[in-house]
Motif scaffolding. Structure first.
Motif, short mmCIF file in Angstrom:
data_model
loop_
_atom_site.label_atom_id
_atom_site.label_comp_id
_atom_site.label_asym_id
_atom_site.label_seq_id
_atom_site.Cartn_x
_atom_site.Cartn_y
_atom_site.Cartn_z
N ASN A 142 6.62 -0.87 3.44
CA ASN A 142 7.28 -1.79 2.52
C ASN A 142 6.79 -3.23 2.68
N GLU A 143 5.78 -3.43 3.53
CA GLU A 143 5.21 -4.76 3.74
C GLU A 143 3.73 -4.72 3.37
N ASN A 144 2.85 -4.93 4.35
CA ASN A 144 1.41 -4.89 4.06
C ASN A 144 0.86 -3.48 4.00
N GLY A 145 1.64 -2.51 4.39
CA GLY A 145 1.19 -1.12 4.37
C GLY A 145 0.79 -0.64 5.75
N VAL A 146 0.40 0.62 5.81
CA VAL A 146 -0.07 1.25 7.04
C VAL A 146 -1.46 1.77 6.79
N ILE A 147 -2.43 1.29 7.54
CA ILE A 147 -3.82 1.65 7.32
C ILE A 147 -4.00 3.16 7.43
N GLY A 148 -4.63 3.75 6.43
CA GLY A 148 -4.84 5.19 6.43
C GLY A 148 -3.69 5.99 5.86
N TYR A 149 -2.54 5.33 5.63
CA TYR A 149 -1.37 6.03 5.11
C TYR A 149 -0.94 5.47 3.75
N GLY A 150 -0.86 4.14 3.61
CA GLY A 150 -0.54 3.60 2.29
C GLY A 150 0.51 2.52 2.28
N ARG A 151 0.99 2.21 1.10
CA ARG A 151 1.90 1.08 0.90
C ARG A 151 2.74 1.34 -0.35
N MET A 152 3.97 0.87 -0.31
CA MET A 152 4.84 0.95 -1.48
C MET A 152 4.63 -0.28 -2.35
N ILE A 153 4.58 -0.08 -3.65
CA ILE A 153 4.50 -1.20 -4.59
C ILE A 153 5.89 -1.73 -4.85
N LYS A 154 6.06 -3.02 -4.65
CA LYS A 154 7.39 -3.62 -4.87
C LYS A 154 7.57 -3.96 -6.35
#
Length: 239
Positions: free
Chosen positions: A227-239
């Motif tokens: 929910n912030e900058n993301g997790v490398i190799g896993y992804g990120r949520m779009i706010k």
């Protein structure tokens, strides 16, 4: 009773089960127990996954997916340690400090963050990022940090390294392994296998930038979380 039937009844008894009454039931029961017994021997017989076990497995998988957004993935994925992260200069491959006034629009470079100063450690793929200045039609000529995007180079499909294609008709990120493609304005997968993955594994992790009065660019300390900058190799949520 034949010798084979006696053997079948003995095996059934060994299993601690109530003995069936008919000869056919004894044989079926004994064969089932023999299959389980042989699994640890040299003639291994792979146990069959029962319908009940299969449903349990599916239920467990469903629970895992449901709770995925709440798991602290940053603690388990191979991201650089957050406790050492700080504001850092954006250093280009030629060793210069990236600047708004000299970095061309519709252009990308590979940067290292966080840099350790160790030439071997700094080559780790999880430290590599694409810094992209947007094309002119997407605001790339604006003289401010928001005209840039910085995304992890790790493709969210199978961790190959994607690159930016500035050619007319492309202007997107694309992975050479399985052709996952990314929208450079948001980091969202728009084609290929990464695009059909569930959130957050369809959006690239990002870094945030700021520019000083002279136009020099700096990376702001990220927070590794979906929910912030993301997790490398896993992804990120779009706010």
């Amino acid at each position: 009773m034949s010798e084979k039937e006696k053997q079948a009844r003995a095996i059934a008894k060994e299993g601690g089960h109530v003995l069936p009454h008919s000869i056919s039931e004894i044989r079926i029961h004994a064969e089932s127990l023999m299959e389980k017994k042989n699994y640890g021997d040299s003639n291994k017989t792979r146990p069959v996954l029962s319908r009940r076990d299969f449903l349990k497995l599916m239920a467990t998988g469903g629970v895992a997916v449901s709770f995925a957004p709440f798991v602290p993935w940053g603690n388990y994925m191979p991201n650089p340690q957050s406790d050492n992260l700080q504001k850092a200069k954006v250093i280009l491959p030629d060793g210069t400090h990236a600047n708004l006034n000299t970095f061309p629009a519709n252009h990308a470079e590979v940067i290292t963050y966080p840099s350790t100063g160790d030439s071997v450690l700094d080559e780790e793929a999880f430290r590599k990022w694409n810094i992209i200045r947007l094309p002119e039609e997407l605001g790339g000529t604006e003289n401010k940090a928001t005209s840039f995007r910085v995304y992890s180079m790790i493709c969210l499909h199978l961790w190959c390294l994607w690159k930016y294609w500035p050619d007319e008709g492309m202007k997107r990120g694309q992975c050479p392994c399985h052709a996952s493609t990314y929208d450079i304005t948001t980091g969202t997968a728009i084609g290929g296998p990464a695009a059909v993955q569930a959130a957050p594994s369809n959006v690239l992790p990002k870094l945030d930038l700021e520019a000083d009065d002279e136009g020099f660019l700096y990376v702001l300390p990220p927070v590794w979380g979906i929910n912030e900058n993301g997790v490398i190799g896993y992804g990120r949520m779009i706010k």
